[in-house]
Design a protein around this motif. Structure first.
Motif, PDB file in Angstrom:
ATOM      1  N   GLY A 196     -13.139 -75.157  -6.836  1.00  0.00           N
ATOM      2  CA  GLY A 196     -13.535 -75.292  -5.432  1.00  0.00           C
ATOM      3  C   GLY A 196     -13.754 -73.956  -4.745  1.00  0.00           C
ATOM      4  N   TYR A 197     -13.895 -72.868  -5.511  1.00  0.00           N
ATOM      5  CA  TYR A 197     -14.100 -71.547  -4.888  1.00  0.00           C
ATOM      6  C   TYR A 197     -15.504 -71.442  -4.288  1.00  0.00           C
ATOM      7  CZ  TYR A 197      -9.703 -69.973  -6.791  1.00  0.00           C
ATOM      8  OH  TYR A 197      -8.362 -69.836  -7.052  1.00  0.00           O
ATOM      9  N   ASP A 198     -15.577 -70.771  -3.147  1.00  0.00           N
ATOM     10  CA  ASP A 198     -16.887 -70.497  -2.531  1.00  0.00           C
ATOM     11  C   ASP A 198     -17.588 -69.349  -3.254  1.00  0.00           C
ATOM     12  OD1 ASP A 198     -16.752 -72.209   0.065  1.00  0.00           O
ATOM     13  OD2 ASP A 198     -14.814 -71.178  -0.043  1.00  0.00           O
ATOM     14  N   ASP A 218     -18.883 -71.088   4.329  1.00  0.00           N
ATOM     15  CA  ASP A 218     -17.999 -70.389   3.390  1.00  0.00           C
ATOM     16  C   ASP A 218     -16.560 -70.710   3.792  1.00  0.00           C
ATOM     17  OD1 ASP A 218     -16.444 -68.611   1.972  1.00  0.00           O
ATOM     18  OD2 ASP A 218     -17.792 -66.916   2.220  1.00  0.00           O
ATOM     19  N   GLY A 219     -15.866 -71.474   2.942  1.00  0.00           N
ATOM     20  CA  GLY A 219     -14.495 -71.872   3.271  1.00  0.00           C
ATOM     21  C   GLY A 219     -13.481 -70.757   3.073  1.00  0.00           C
ATOM     22  N   GLY A 220     -13.936 -69.576   2.581  1.00  0.00           N
ATOM     23  CA  GLY A 220     -13.025 -68.434   2.466  1.00  0.00           C
ATOM     24  C   GLY A 220     -12.140 -68.465   1.227  1.00  0.00           C
ATOM     25  N   ARG A 221     -12.506 -69.300   0.212  1.00  0.00           N
ATOM     26  CA  ARG A 221     -11.754 -69.256  -1.067  1.00  0.00           C
ATOM     27  C   ARG A 221     -12.562 -68.415  -2.040  1.00  0.00           C
ATOM     28  NH1 ARG A 221     -10.084 -74.022  -4.524  1.00  0.00           N
ATOM     29  NH2 ARG A 221      -8.602 -72.580  -5.434  1.00  0.00           N
ATOM     30  N   TRP A 222     -12.100 -67.196  -2.282  1.00  0.00           N
ATOM     31  CA  TRP A 222     -12.822 -66.273  -3.156  1.00  0.00           C
ATOM     32  C   TRP A 222     -11.969 -65.991  -4.393  1.00  0.00           C
ATOM     33  CZ3 TRP A 222     -14.573 -61.844   0.724  1.00  0.00           C
ATOM     34  CH2 TRP A 222     -15.353 -62.420   1.750  1.00  0.00           C
ATOM     35  N   ALA A 239     -18.133 -71.097 -13.822  1.00  0.00           N
ATOM     36  CA  ALA A 239     -18.999 -72.226 -13.430  1.00  0.00           C
ATOM     37  C   ALA A 239     -18.172 -73.472 -13.139  1.00  0.00           C
ATOM     38  CB  ALA A 239     -20.015 -72.498 -14.532  1.00  0.00           C
ATOM     39  N   GLU A 240     -17.036 -73.615 -13.847  1.00  0.00           N
ATOM     40  CA  GLU A 240     -16.133 -74.750 -13.577  1.00  0.00           C
ATOM     41  C   GLU A 240     -15.385 -74.565 -12.259  1.00  0.00           C
ATOM     42  OE1 GLU A 240     -15.704 -77.480 -15.568  1.00  0.00           O
ATOM     43  OE2 GLU A 240     -17.389 -76.654 -16.728  1.00  0.00           O
ATOM     44  N   LEU A 241     -15.055 -73.315 -11.945  1.00  0.00           N
ATOM     45  CA  LEU A 241     -14.171 -73.052 -10.799  1.00  0.00           C
ATOM     46  C   LEU A 241     -14.921 -72.970  -9.464  1.00  0.00           C
ATOM     47  CD1 LEU A 241     -11.856 -70.447 -12.568  1.00  0.00           C
ATOM     48  CD2 LEU A 241     -11.114 -72.645 -11.607  1.00  0.00           C
ATOM     49  N   VAL A 242     -16.226 -72.655  -9.507  1.00  0.00           N
ATOM     50  CA  VAL A 242     -16.965 -72.529  -8.256  1.00  0.00           C
ATOM     51  C   VAL A 242     -17.348 -73.929  -7.759  1.00  0.00           C
ATOM     52  CG1 VAL A 242     -19.321 -72.339  -9.224  1.00  0.00           C
ATOM     53  CG2 VAL A 242     -18.715 -71.061  -7.156  1.00  0.00           C
ATOM     54  N   ARG A 243     -17.426 -74.091  -6.448  1.00  0.00           N
ATOM     55  CA  ARG A 243     -17.783 -75.417  -5.910  1.00  0.00           C
ATOM     56  C   ARG A 243     -19.298 -75.582  -5.956  1.00  0.00           C
ATOM     57  NH1 ARG A 243     -20.437 -74.807  -1.079  1.00  0.00           N
ATOM     58  NH2 ARG A 243     -19.756 -73.176   0.376  1.00  0.00           N
ATOM     59  N   PRO A 244     -19.826 -76.792  -5.913  1.00  0.00           N
ATOM     60  CA  PRO A 244     -21.270 -76.965  -5.790  1.00  0.00           C
ATOM     61  C   PRO A 244     -21.754 -76.241  -4.528  1.00  0.00           C
ATOM     62  CG  PRO A 244     -20.234 -79.062  -6.327  1.00  0.00           C
ATOM     63  CD  PRO A 244     -19.114 -78.091  -6.043  1.00  0.00           C
ATOM     64  N   GLY A 245     -22.806 -75.453  -4.659  1.00  0.00           N
ATOM     65  CA  GLY A 245     -23.314 -74.657  -3.532  1.00  0.00           C
ATOM     66  C   GLY A 245     -22.656 -73.284  -3.430  1.00  0.00           C
ATOM     67  N   GLY A 246     -21.578 -73.093  -4.162  1.00  0.00           N
ATOM     68  CA  GLY A 246     -20.918 -71.782  -4.164  1.00  0.00           C
ATOM     69  C   GLY A 246     -21.666 -70.803  -5.083  1.00  0.00           C
ATOM     70  N   VAL A 247     -21.269 -69.524  -5.026  1.00  0.00           N
ATOM     71  CA  VAL A 247     -21.986 -68.516  -5.813  1.00  0.00           C
ATOM     72  C   VAL A 247     -21.049 -67.776  -6.778  1.00  0.00           C
ATOM     73  CG1 VAL A 247     -23.899 -68.059  -4.224  1.00  0.00           C
ATOM     74  CG2 VAL A 247     -21.731 -66.830  -3.942  1.00  0.00           C
ATOM     75  N   ILE A 248     -21.663 -67.399  -7.894  1.00  0.00           N
ATOM     76  CA  ILE A 248     -20.981 -66.538  -8.877  1.00  0.00           C
ATOM     77  C   ILE A 248     -21.757 -65.232  -8.934  1.00  0.00           C
ATOM     78  CG2 ILE A 248     -20.365 -66.250 -11.312  1.00  0.00           C
ATOM     79  CD1 ILE A 248     -20.573 -69.326 -11.596  1.00  0.00           C
ATOM     80  N   ARG A 273     -26.121 -69.553  -8.256  1.00  0.00           N
ATOM     81  CA  ARG A 273     -25.556 -70.593  -7.391  1.00  0.00           C
ATOM     82  C   ARG A 273     -25.419 -71.884  -8.194  1.00  0.00           C
ATOM     83  NH1 ARG A 273     -29.070 -71.439  -2.862  1.00  0.00           N
ATOM     84  NH2 ARG A 273     -28.062 -69.854  -1.606  1.00  0.00           N
ATOM     85  N   LYS A 274     -24.299 -72.613  -7.920  1.00  0.00           N
ATOM     86  CA  LYS A 274     -24.077 -73.867  -8.636  1.00  0.00           C
ATOM     87  C   LYS A 274     -24.750 -74.999  -7.877  1.00  0.00           C
ATOM     88  CE  LYS A 274     -20.157 -76.608 -10.330  1.00  0.00           C
ATOM     89  NZ  LYS A 274     -18.717 -76.496 -10.588  1.00  0.00           N
TER      90      LYS A 274
END
Ligand SMILES: C[S@@+](CC[C@H](N)C(=O)[O-])C[C@H]1O[C@@H](n2cnc3c(N)ncnc32)[C@H](O)[C@@H]1O
Length: 505
Positions: A384-386, A318-322, A430-439, A504-505
């Motif tokens: 690129g949000y986590d 988790d890169g900490g971009r929320w 869905a556009e803003l979250v990174r691959p593997g990140g969660v909404i 998850r994306k």
């Protein structure tokens, strides 16, 4: 029964129809003594008082609590006001306190909720549609019929005080009409009226439940659809909206624990959220931890949603971009921000309405949160949000217990406009979250079109995978069904009816 002993039958056409306090020469009840606010008979006073009372009886005797309730209903009807904003202001301005304030509150909020039953009874008693009754008379009749059917106020007191208000407002003709309607209404109990006016439970079971529990039928149908195999709980789900919720506080993580907050406030630790404290009464704004920003008022279900957004497992570190894509007025952003502060993360909070963005700024003061007053559908933020929380604008059908009149204001058409926006916001997430990140997608509504419908559509269109959201709330929570989504209910969990999905994306 004779609701107002010695009273005239009035005139259902609103002409003539004097009510009879003057005629008896003895005041209400014909027994020579006036009644107090609740219709109790006052004691005889010293010499000279009787003469003053006789003079006074020629004028309607107005009653501050009932008037405040009537004026609240009027503001709700005339200017779409919120009852729970109008009434406290009226009570303050008119210096109505203590038991009178509690009585006014019961009448105003109770009548707002029970409007469907009250109006059906008034129409049945008036023999004409409500649209053909003078609206100010309707306001007073709602307060009067509510007392007759839903309180222990003596019927003659409910009738006479209501007629007094109508006479003061619209003259003796209107008073006679109101008297006649109320006396008819008083001939049956609320259960008898409900039995008479409810649609047939055999041919229209959901509409029957809706009527019995004071909801529009379309809302009851939406609840039944969302309950699915548990539709047997429909009556309980509807009835839960007729009870004002307990106040829930959130103990800000890193600032105070729920245990400490419960000790300081005299509250009780919440059942589910590790941050929740339940209060039984009082003004939470007066509490030191709230004034000092260590705690805030927040429904426990909302706490669980914000917490779930921090717990959902991301692929990789988790890169900490929320991101909180629908942040106003900032309740969840503040909880996200407090947890981000502990985890070394940062939250971007989006809210397009400037005045609501200002509320978010104030809620997140001192926390690692940046507020952006932009449209979440087109925020201009870098992808690129986590973690992204989409706490979407919705019908609010899960929080009807908070606003007494809300259920009668909403319409099925509201759902259509909102689902379009919800779809767009989830697409933007869905556009803003990174691959593997969660909404985490949430609504304060159980309406399937706003919940599972939106999420399943987004899964198809954006290739998102649903995670089991039940693993993101405490295991002790009962009634979470088969997943993967979570629907909280006031009648099951004591929270607002929050829906929660994790993708998850
Ligand atoms: C359900 S409320 C969010 C509540 C908030 N998360 C909280 O816990 O305090 C939805 C919010 O979305 C905002 N909103 C409406 N349209 C929006 C849009 N196009 N983009 C982002 N937010 C929007 C509304 O102004 C409202 O403040």
């Amino acid at each position: 029964m004779n609701a107002w002993p010695g009273g005239s039958d009035g005139d259902l056409h609103g002409e003539g129809g004097r009510h009879d306090r003057g005629r008896s020469g003895g005041g209400r009840g014909g027994r020579g003594r006036p009644r107090d606010d609740r219709g109790r008979r006052a004691g005889r006073g010293p010499a000279g008082r009787d003469a003053r009372e006789t003079r006074r009886r020629e004028q309607p005797v107005l009653d501050s609590a009932r008037e405040a309730a009537r004026d609240t209903l009027r503001a709700v009807r005339e200017r779409d006001a919120y009852a729970n904003l109008v009434l406290p202001r009226l009570l303050r301005e008119r210096r109505i306190t203590g038991r009178d304030a509690a009585f006014a509150t019961e009448l105003a909020y109770g009548a707002c909720r029970a409007l469907g039953l009250l109006d059906a009874v008034i129409e049945a008693c008036a023999g004409r549609p409500l649209a053909r009754v003078d609206p100010p008379v309707v306001d007073a009749l709602r307060v009067g019929v509510y007392q007759l059917l839903r309180t222990r106020v003596a019927p003659h007191a409910a009738v006479s005080t209501t007629v007094d208000m109508v006479v003061a407002d619209g003259g003796r003709g209107a008073g006679g009409f109101a008297n006649a309607v109320l006396r008819r209404a008083a001939e049956k109990t609320d259960q008898q009226w409900i039995a008479q006016l409810t649609p047939s439970p055999d041919s229209a079971p959901v509409a029957a439940s809706a009527f019995r529990h004071f909801h529009p039928a379309w809302i009851a149908q939406a609840f039944a659809d969302a309950l699915g195999p548990d539709a047997g709980e429909l009556d309980a789900a509807l009835e839960a909206d007729n009870v004002s919720p307990r106040v829930h506080l959130v103990a800000r993580p890193g600032a105070i624990s729920a245990e400490e907050l419960a000790l300081v406030t005299g509250g009780e630790e919440g059942l589910y959220s590790p941050y929740a404290v339940y209060l039984d009464g009082g003004d939470p704004g007066e509490l030191d931890p709230v004034r000092e920003g260590l705690a805030a008022v927040q429904d426990e279900g909302s706490q669980l949603v914000a917490r779930a957004a921090t717990l959902a497992p991301v692929d990789g570190p988790d890169g900490g971009r929320w991101l909180d894509l629908c942040a106003g007025p900032g309740g969840k952003a503040a909880l996200l921000g407090a947890i981000a502060d502990i985890d070394g993360a940062h939250v971007d909070a989006v809210e397009p309405a400037e005045h609501r963005a200002a509320l978010v700024r104030s809620a997140v003061d001192g926390l690692p949160v940046t507020v952006h007053a932009v449209d979440g559908c087109d925020s201009g933020l870098a992808p690129g949000y986590d973690r992204v929380l989409v706490d979407a604008p919705c019908t609010g059908l899960g929080a009807l217990r908070r606003r007494p009149e809300a259920r009668w204001r909403k319409s099925p058409e509201d759902v259509t406009g909102l689902t379009r926006l919800q779809r767009e916001l989830l697409g933007a997430a869905a556009e803003l979250v990174r691959p593997g990140g969660v909404i985490v997608y949430s609504t304060c509504s159980p309406h399937l079109a706003e919940t599972a419908g939106i999420v399943m559509d987004a899964q198809r269109r954006h290739g998102l995978t649903a995670l089991d959201a039940r693993t993101l709330v405490p295991a002790a929570m009962p009634g979470l069904g088969d997943g993967p989504f979570v629907q909280l209910w006031p009648h099951r969990h004591g929270t607002d009816g929050m829906f929660l999905a994790a993708l998850r994306k």
